[in-house]
Design a protein around this motif. Structure first.
Motif, PDB file in Angstrom:
ATOM      1  N   VAL A 124       0.845  -1.200   0.000  1.00  0.00           N
ATOM      2  CA  VAL A 124       0.000   0.000   0.000  1.00  0.00           C
ATOM      3  C   VAL A 124       0.878   1.247   0.000  1.00  0.00           C
ATOM      4  CG1 VAL A 124      -1.732   1.297   1.298  1.00  0.00           C
ATOM      5  CG2 VAL A 124      -1.855  -1.206   1.191  1.00  0.00           C
ATOM      6  N   GLU A 125       0.575   2.157  -0.903  1.00  0.00           N
ATOM      7  CA  GLU A 125       1.349   3.390  -0.974  1.00  0.00           C
ATOM      8  C   GLU A 125       1.085   4.267   0.249  1.00  0.00           C
ATOM      9  OE1 GLU A 125      -0.440   6.401  -3.838  1.00  0.00           O
ATOM     10  OE2 GLU A 125      -1.475   4.570  -4.480  1.00  0.00           O
ATOM     11  N   SER A 126       1.997   5.149   0.538  1.00  0.00           N
ATOM     12  CA  SER A 126       1.801   6.109   1.623  1.00  0.00           C
ATOM     13  C   SER A 126       1.216   7.394   1.059  1.00  0.00           C
ATOM     14  CB  SER A 126       3.123   6.396   2.332  1.00  0.00           C
ATOM     15  OG  SER A 126       4.069   6.917   1.409  1.00  0.00           O
ATOM     16  N   GLY A 127       0.766   8.250   1.947  1.00  0.00           N
ATOM     17  CA  GLY A 127       0.200   9.519   1.523  1.00  0.00           C
ATOM     18  C   GLY A 127      -1.193   9.402   0.947  1.00  0.00           C
ATOM     19  N   LEU A 128      -1.946   8.379   1.374  1.00  0.00           N
ATOM     20  CA  LEU A 128      -3.302   8.194   0.859  1.00  0.00           C
ATOM     21  C   LEU A 128      -4.234   9.302   1.342  1.00  0.00           C
ATOM     22  CD1 LEU A 128      -3.772   4.339   1.355  1.00  0.00           C
ATOM     23  CD2 LEU A 128      -3.207   5.547  -0.752  1.00  0.00           C
ATOM     24  N   ASP A 129      -5.310   9.483   0.583  1.00  0.00           N
ATOM     25  CA  ASP A 129      -6.281  10.516   0.926  1.00  0.00           C
ATOM     26  C   ASP A 129      -7.269  10.078   1.991  1.00  0.00           C
ATOM     27  OD1 ASP A 129      -5.352  12.364  -1.076  1.00  0.00           O
ATOM     28  OD2 ASP A 129      -6.383  11.135  -2.582  1.00  0.00           O
ATOM     29  N   CYS A 130      -7.578   8.769   2.050  1.00  0.00           N
ATOM     30  CA  CYS A 130      -8.706   8.349   2.865  1.00  0.00           C
ATOM     31  C   CYS A 130      -8.574   6.895   3.297  1.00  0.00           C
ATOM     32  CB  CYS A 130     -10.001   8.531   2.058  1.00  0.00           C
ATOM     33  SG  CYS A 130     -11.510   8.077   2.934  1.00  0.00           S
ATOM     34  N   ILE A 131      -9.000   6.614   4.527  1.00  0.00           N
ATOM     35  CA  ILE A 131      -9.249   5.255   5.001  1.00  0.00           C
ATOM     36  C   ILE A 131     -10.756   5.110   5.182  1.00  0.00           C
ATOM     37  CG2 ILE A 131      -9.053   3.670   6.967  1.00  0.00           C
ATOM     38  CD1 ILE A 131      -6.268   4.821   7.467  1.00  0.00           C
ATOM     39  N   VAL A 132     -11.319   4.054   4.609  1.00  0.00           N
ATOM     40  CA  VAL A 132     -12.697   3.663   4.889  1.00  0.00           C
ATOM     41  C   VAL A 132     -12.626   2.372   5.695  1.00  0.00           C
ATOM     42  CG1 VAL A 132     -14.935   3.025   3.949  1.00  0.00           C
ATOM     43  CG2 VAL A 132     -13.522   4.708   2.752  1.00  0.00           C
ATOM     44  N   GLN A 133     -13.253   2.355   6.846  1.00  0.00           N
ATOM     45  CA  GLN A 133     -13.116   1.204   7.750  1.00  0.00           C
ATOM     46  C   GLN A 133     -14.462   0.638   8.152  1.00  0.00           C
ATOM     47  OE1 GLN A 133     -10.209   1.374  10.994  1.00  0.00           O
ATOM     48  NE2 GLN A 133     -11.739   0.510  12.371  1.00  0.00           N
ATOM     49  N   ASP A 134     -14.591  -0.683   7.982  1.00  0.00           N
ATOM     50  CA  ASP A 134     -15.778  -1.415   8.428  1.00  0.00           C
ATOM     51  C   ASP A 134     -15.323  -2.799   8.857  1.00  0.00           C
ATOM     52  OD1 ASP A 134     -18.261  -2.478   8.927  1.00  0.00           O
ATOM     53  OD2 ASP A 134     -18.872  -2.599   6.822  1.00  0.00           O
ATOM     54  N   VAL A 135     -14.717  -2.887  10.029  1.00  0.00           N
ATOM     55  CA  VAL A 135     -14.187  -4.152  10.537  1.00  0.00           C
ATOM     56  C   VAL A 135     -14.961  -4.552  11.788  1.00  0.00           C
ATOM     57  CG1 VAL A 135     -11.888  -3.887   9.554  1.00  0.00           C
ATOM     58  CG2 VAL A 135     -12.351  -2.937  11.801  1.00  0.00           C
ATOM     59  N   ALA A 136     -15.489  -5.757  11.796  1.00  0.00           N
ATOM     60  CA  ALA A 136     -16.273  -6.242  12.933  1.00  0.00           C
ATOM     61  C   ALA A 136     -15.350  -6.976  13.892  1.00  0.00           C
ATOM     62  CB  ALA A 136     -17.399  -7.152  12.452  1.00  0.00           C
ATOM     63  N   THR A 137     -14.577  -6.218  14.635  1.00  0.00           N
ATOM     64  CA  THR A 137     -13.625  -6.798  15.578  1.00  0.00           C
ATOM     65  C   THR A 137     -13.522  -5.898  16.802  1.00  0.00           C
ATOM     66  OG1 THR A 137     -11.346  -7.616  15.827  1.00  0.00           O
ATOM     67  CG2 THR A 137     -11.639  -5.596  14.567  1.00  0.00           C
ATOM     68  N   LEU A 156      -8.299  11.569   5.529  1.00  0.00           N
ATOM     69  CA  LEU A 156      -9.604  11.314   6.125  1.00  0.00           C
ATOM     70  C   LEU A 156      -9.738   9.892   6.658  1.00  0.00           C
ATOM     71  CD1 LEU A 156     -11.938  12.855   3.402  1.00  0.00           C
ATOM     72  CD2 LEU A 156     -11.658  13.717   5.746  1.00  0.00           C
ATOM     73  N   LEU A 157     -10.535   9.763   7.707  1.00  0.00           N
ATOM     74  CA  LEU A 157     -11.017   8.467   8.185  1.00  0.00           C
ATOM     75  C   LEU A 157     -12.537   8.474   8.128  1.00  0.00           C
ATOM     76  CD1 LEU A 157     -10.715   5.686   9.691  1.00  0.00           C
ATOM     77  CD2 LEU A 157     -10.968   7.009  11.819  1.00  0.00           C
ATOM     78  N   LEU A 158     -13.103   7.500   7.428  1.00  0.00           N
ATOM     79  CA  LEU A 158     -14.544   7.280   7.405  1.00  0.00           C
ATOM     80  C   LEU A 158     -14.774   5.901   7.990  1.00  0.00           C
ATOM     81  CD1 LEU A 158     -15.262   8.564   3.788  1.00  0.00           C
ATOM     82  CD2 LEU A 158     -15.333   9.868   5.919  1.00  0.00           C
ATOM     83  N   ALA A 159     -15.245   5.855   9.218  1.00  0.00           N
ATOM     84  CA  ALA A 159     -15.335   4.590   9.939  1.00  0.00           C
ATOM     85  C   ALA A 159     -16.768   4.309  10.361  1.00  0.00           C
ATOM     86  CB  ALA A 159     -14.434   4.604  11.178  1.00  0.00           C
ATOM     87  N   ALA A 160     -17.142   3.031  10.281  1.00  0.00           N
ATOM     88  CA  ALA A 160     -18.408   2.562  10.829  1.00  0.00           C
ATOM     89  C   ALA A 160     -18.078   1.678  12.027  1.00  0.00           C
ATOM     90  CB  ALA A 160     -19.185   1.772   9.779  1.00  0.00           C
TER      91      ALA A 160
END
Length: 210
Positions: A124-137, A156-160
């Protein structure tokens, strides 16, 4: 209602306004005008958009998607985003994800554990614009904090956040408060909203890396 990212548009389906993206269907979703309906009842990020949360997405972002499963939501993300790295821990869904990626040249499936970013740090490259997270842990906030290393400045972080994955008996609001506190070490939280009626006991979070 917040502005949708470029590439996400509303279309009328059976008399109802629905979110859509351009791309081949993945999970049996209906299509209209050559676009696929984004089912908010099957997608936490779709629910965040449907509820009018300001995700700060403009379209074309580089994305790290944590908890991609079989590709329901990440396929929609790849329809409007730039390079999209899709991390999933279970081998069976990853096989489906590989099929989804076959028609999406910007979608890169990764069989890895989101709790261990070192497993994909070389890919995975660095300097990404966004993390989208949906982990059931358990430890969802810690997962987000560990993966912040891939974000660029102000990423950005967009997390559920699923309350029952943290504690099956605790009051969800207490769980969500703990999550906010843990995230605040790494992120500035911009907006939070419960994802009912689409997803029970889930909190949508929009945050920016400090």
């Amino acid at each position: 209602m917040s502005e949708l990212p470029a590439g996400v548009e509303r279309r009328t389906v059976a008399g109802e306004e629905r979110l859509t993206t351009a791309g081949d269907p993945v999970y049996g979703e209906p299509t209209v005008d050559g676009r696929r309906v984004w089912d908010a009842g099957r997608s936490k990020l779709g629910a965040m958009l449907e509820l009018g949360m300001d995700t700060c997405l403009e379209g074309g972002e580089s994305v790290l998607y944590l908890g991609a499963a079989s590709g329901t939501t990440v396929s929609h993300v790849a329809d409007f985003a730039g390079p999209t790295y899709a991390v999933e821990f279970a081998p069976r869904p990853v096989r489906d994800l590989v099929d989804v990626a076959a028609g999406r040249p910007t979608l890169f499936p990764l069989l890895a554990d989101a709790r261990s970013p070192r497993e994909y740090a070389g890919v995975v490259e660095s300097g990404l614009d966004c993390i989208v997270q949906d982990v059931a842990t358990r430890g969802q906030a810690e997962v987000a904090n560990r993966n912040a290393q891939f974000l660029g400045d102000d990423g950005l972080l967009l997390a559920a956040i699923k309350a029952r994955s943290e504690d099956v008996v605790a009051d969800p609001e207490a769980v969500f408060e703990d999550v906010r506190e843990t995230l605040s070490a790494t992120y500035e939280i911009l907006e939070t909203e419960r994802l009912e009626p689409y997803h029970d006991d889930h909190l949508g979070i929009v945050a920016r890396k400090r």
